[in-house]
Motif scaffolding. Structure first.
Motif, PDB file in Angstrom:
ATOM      1  N   LEU A 170      -3.032   8.252  16.478  1.00 27.23           N
ATOM      2  CA  LEU A 170      -2.636   7.316  17.459  1.00 27.23           C
ATOM      3  C   LEU A 170      -2.224   7.785  18.818  1.00 27.23           C
ATOM      4  CD1 LEU A 170      -1.291   4.385  15.437  1.00 27.23           C
ATOM      5  CD2 LEU A 170      -3.614   4.423  16.081  1.00 27.23           C
ATOM      6  N   LYS A 171      -1.406   8.857  18.577  1.00 29.32           N
ATOM      7  CA  LYS A 171      -0.874   9.592  19.573  1.00 29.32           C
ATOM      8  C   LYS A 171      -1.901  10.084  20.587  1.00 29.32           C
ATOM      9  CE  LYS A 171       2.069  12.952  19.626  1.00 29.32           C
ATOM     10  NZ  LYS A 171       3.468  13.774  19.833  1.00 29.32           N
ATOM     11  N   LEU A 172      -2.955  10.970  19.726  1.00 25.95           N
ATOM     12  CA  LEU A 172      -3.762  11.867  20.329  1.00 25.95           C
ATOM     13  C   LEU A 172      -5.031  10.703  21.026  1.00 25.95           C
ATOM     14  CD1 LEU A 172      -5.517  14.377  20.541  1.00 25.95           C
ATOM     15  CD2 LEU A 172      -6.581  13.885  18.320  1.00 25.95           C
ATOM     16  N   ALA A 173      -5.291   9.811  20.372  1.00 21.92           N
ATOM     17  CA  ALA A 173      -6.192   8.684  21.086  1.00 21.92           C
ATOM     18  C   ALA A 173      -5.734   8.098  22.046  1.00 21.92           C
ATOM     19  CB  ALA A 173      -6.540   7.622  19.886  1.00 21.92           C
ATOM     20  N   MET A 228       0.713  -1.430  -0.104  1.00 20.87           N
ATOM     21  CA  MET A 228      -0.098   0.000  -0.100  1.00 20.87           C
ATOM     22  C   MET A 228       0.897   1.264   0.025  1.00 20.87           C
ATOM     23  SD  MET A 228      -3.108   1.132   2.766  1.00 20.87           S
ATOM     24  CE  MET A 228      -3.899  -0.336   2.256  1.00 20.87           C
ATOM     25  N   ASN A 229       0.742   2.004  -1.076  1.00 19.32           N
ATOM     26  CA  ASN A 229       1.627   3.380  -1.308  1.00 19.32           C
ATOM     27  C   ASN A 229       1.072   4.394  -0.520  1.00 19.32           C
ATOM     28  OD1 ASN A 229       3.616   5.084  -2.085  1.00 19.32           O
ATOM     29  ND2 ASN A 229       2.667   5.379  -4.176  1.00 19.32           N
ATOM     30  N   ILE A 230       1.593   4.747   0.754  1.00 19.50           N
ATOM     31  CA  ILE A 230       1.014   5.905   1.650  1.00 19.50           C
ATOM     32  C   ILE A 230       2.323   6.897   1.769  1.00 19.50           C
ATOM     33  CG2 ILE A 230       0.058   6.308   4.004  1.00 19.50           C
ATOM     34  CD1 ILE A 230      -0.986   3.617   4.118  1.00 19.50           C
ATOM     35  N   ALA A 231       1.656   8.175   1.507  1.00 25.24           N
ATOM     36  CA  ALA A 231       2.605   9.101   1.520  1.00 25.24           C
ATOM     37  C   ALA A 231       3.314   9.452   2.982  1.00 25.24           C
ATOM     38  CB  ALA A 231       2.121  10.295   1.092  1.00 25.24           C
ATOM     39  N   ALA A 232       4.257   9.871   3.120  1.00 26.45           N
ATOM     40  CA  ALA A 232       5.091  10.314   4.212  1.00 26.45           C
ATOM     41  C   ALA A 232       4.078  11.204   5.417  1.00 26.45           C
ATOM     42  CB  ALA A 232       6.277  10.752   4.375  1.00 26.45           C
ATOM     43  N   ALA A 233       3.524  12.038   4.645  1.00 28.98           N
ATOM     44  CA  ALA A 233       2.689  13.132   5.492  1.00 28.98           C
ATOM     45  C   ALA A 233       1.364  12.353   5.952  1.00 28.98           C
ATOM     46  CB  ALA A 233       2.154  14.209   4.702  1.00 28.98           C
ATOM     47  N   ASP A 234       0.866  11.390   5.431  1.00 30.83           N
ATOM     48  CA  ASP A 234      -0.185  10.519   5.887  1.00 30.83           C
ATOM     49  C   ASP A 234       0.211   9.632   6.919  1.00 30.83           C
ATOM     50  OD1 ASP A 234      -2.018  11.590   4.217  1.00 30.83           O
ATOM     51  OD2 ASP A 234      -1.705  10.029   2.567  1.00 30.83           O
ATOM     52  N   TRP A 235       1.167   9.102   6.830  1.00 31.55           N
ATOM     53  CA  TRP A 235       2.061   8.341   7.971  1.00 31.55           C
ATOM     54  C   TRP A 235       2.073   9.219   9.229  1.00 31.55           C
ATOM     55  CZ3 TRP A 235       1.408   3.429   8.156  1.00 31.55           C
ATOM     56  CH2 TRP A 235       1.623   2.515   7.215  1.00 31.55           C
ATOM     57  N   GLN A 236       2.487  10.419   9.170  1.00 32.30           N
ATOM     58  CA  GLN A 236       2.515  11.275   9.978  1.00 32.30           C
ATOM     59  C   GLN A 236       1.297  11.824  10.840  1.00 32.30           C
ATOM     60  OE1 GLN A 236       3.719  15.263   9.018  1.00 32.30           O
ATOM     61  NE2 GLN A 236       5.446  15.212  10.355  1.00 32.30           N
ATOM     62  N   ALA A 237       0.327  11.778   9.896  1.00 32.15           N
ATOM     63  CA  ALA A 237      -1.216  12.267  10.234  1.00 32.15           C
ATOM     64  C   ALA A 237      -1.510  11.069  11.157  1.00 32.15           C
ATOM     65  CB  ALA A 237      -2.005  12.410   9.122  1.00 32.15           C
ATOM     66  N   LEU A 238      -1.232   9.687  10.829  1.00 36.52           N
ATOM     67  CA  LEU A 238      -1.788   8.452  11.413  1.00 36.52           C
ATOM     68  C   LEU A 238      -1.033   8.445  12.808  1.00 36.52           C
ATOM     69  CD1 LEU A 238      -3.177   5.778  11.359  1.00 36.52           C
ATOM     70  CD2 LEU A 238      -1.103   4.809  10.403  1.00 36.52           C
ATOM     71  N   TRP A 239       0.168   8.475  12.894  1.00 37.09           N
ATOM     72  CA  TRP A 239       1.049   8.721  14.132  1.00 37.09           C
ATOM     73  C   TRP A 239       0.551   9.528  15.273  1.00 37.09           C
ATOM     74  CZ3 TRP A 239       3.149   6.857  17.915  1.00 37.09           C
ATOM     75  CH2 TRP A 239       4.064   7.672  18.816  1.00 37.09           C
ATOM     76  N   LEU A 240       0.043  10.628  14.403  1.00 43.76           N
ATOM     77  CA  LEU A 240      -0.368  11.786  15.336  1.00 43.76           C
ATOM     78  C   LEU A 240      -1.715  11.472  15.875  1.00 43.76           C
ATOM     79  CD1 LEU A 240       0.591  14.565  16.014  1.00 43.76           C
ATOM     80  CD2 LEU A 240      -0.931  15.491  14.369  1.00 43.76           C
TER      81      LEU A 240
END
Length: 240
Positions: free
Chosen positions: A15-18, A1-13
């Motif tokens: 998960l951290k928020l949750a 699955m080709n996911i941009a670095a900015a989207d990985w960053q949004a996912l990490w943020l």
């Protein structure tokens, strides 16, 4: 699955928020639900309505008033800015505060239902054995409410993963600071980048589905079985 670095960053943020929101709400929600279950005052119903409001209010309404509350143009926002050495609006700290308020009923309501069902009986049994109330909460009531705790934490985490309106009002869409997955997905749709939007949506759906299935399985294993007499066994077991 080709996911941009900015989207990985949004996912990490996201998960951290949750994760932070769930942890803070567990610390706040357990004593709050326990106190409400023990409280016989007529004001209890008013407090419960206030806690439930985020369930029924449009997120933009709550976000708008939180935006005013956090704004450094008003006294509460100025005090919070001094306390946290910077404005809460358009910051990750502000997102955590807003998420704690917005997700409060998802933590408190399952705990309150569990404490209302068994709290009085277990607390009285512990008191009869000379156990102080707070010790009874920690050593008796919480172990007996493990299934409700799992359910409350899973609902709070999953709800925070999908927050949009409140997050957009308080945090905007600053990459690496406030741009969570729901905001990134919205921006992909606006830009007609439907492939990237699909990938983020499927990822969020997958995480949420696995989380809820795991919580359901764990809650089923931890739920007390049998009659009321059997449900009293944890009290005896914990107290030795």
């Amino acid at each position: 699955m080709n996911i941009a670095a900015a989207d990985w960053q949004a996912l990490w943020l996201t998960l951290k928020l949750a994760g932070l929101t769930t942890l803070l709400l567990f610390i706040i929600g357990v004593p709050l639900a326990w106190k409400l279950s023990q409280w016989q005052s007529r004001w209890r119903h008013g407090i419960e309505v206030l806690i439930t409001l985020p369930l029924v209010l449009p997120p933009t309404v709550l976000g708008f008033y939180l935006l005013l509350l956090f704004s450094p143009n008003y006294a509460p926002g100025q005090w919070l800015s001094q306390l946290f050495d910077g404005p809460l609006v358009f910051s990750f700290t502000g997102l955590v505060f807003a998420s704690v308020i917005y997700s409060l009923p998802f933590m408190v309501q399952p705990l309150l239902a569990a404490f209302n069902a068994n709290g009085q009986r277990l607390t009285q049994a512990a008191a009869a054995l000379g156990i102080p109330p707070w010790a009874a909460l920690l050593k008796v009531l919480l172990p007996a409410s493990r299934a409700a705790i799992v359910s409350a934490c899973a609902l709070t985490f999953a709800h925070t993963l999908g927050e949009f309106g409140v997050v957009l009002m308080i945090g905007g869409a600053i990459p690496g600071e406030t741009q969570v997955v729901s905001i990134a997905l919205y921006q992909h749709v606006e830009a007609m980048e439907y492939g990237a939007a699909h990938r983020l949506a499927l990822m969020l759906m997958g995480i949420t589905t696995v989380l809820l299935l795991a919580a359901r399985w764990l809650g089923h294993r931890l739920a007390p079985r049998g009659s009321n007499n059997e449900q009293a066994k944890p009290v005896v077991g914990v107290l030795g």
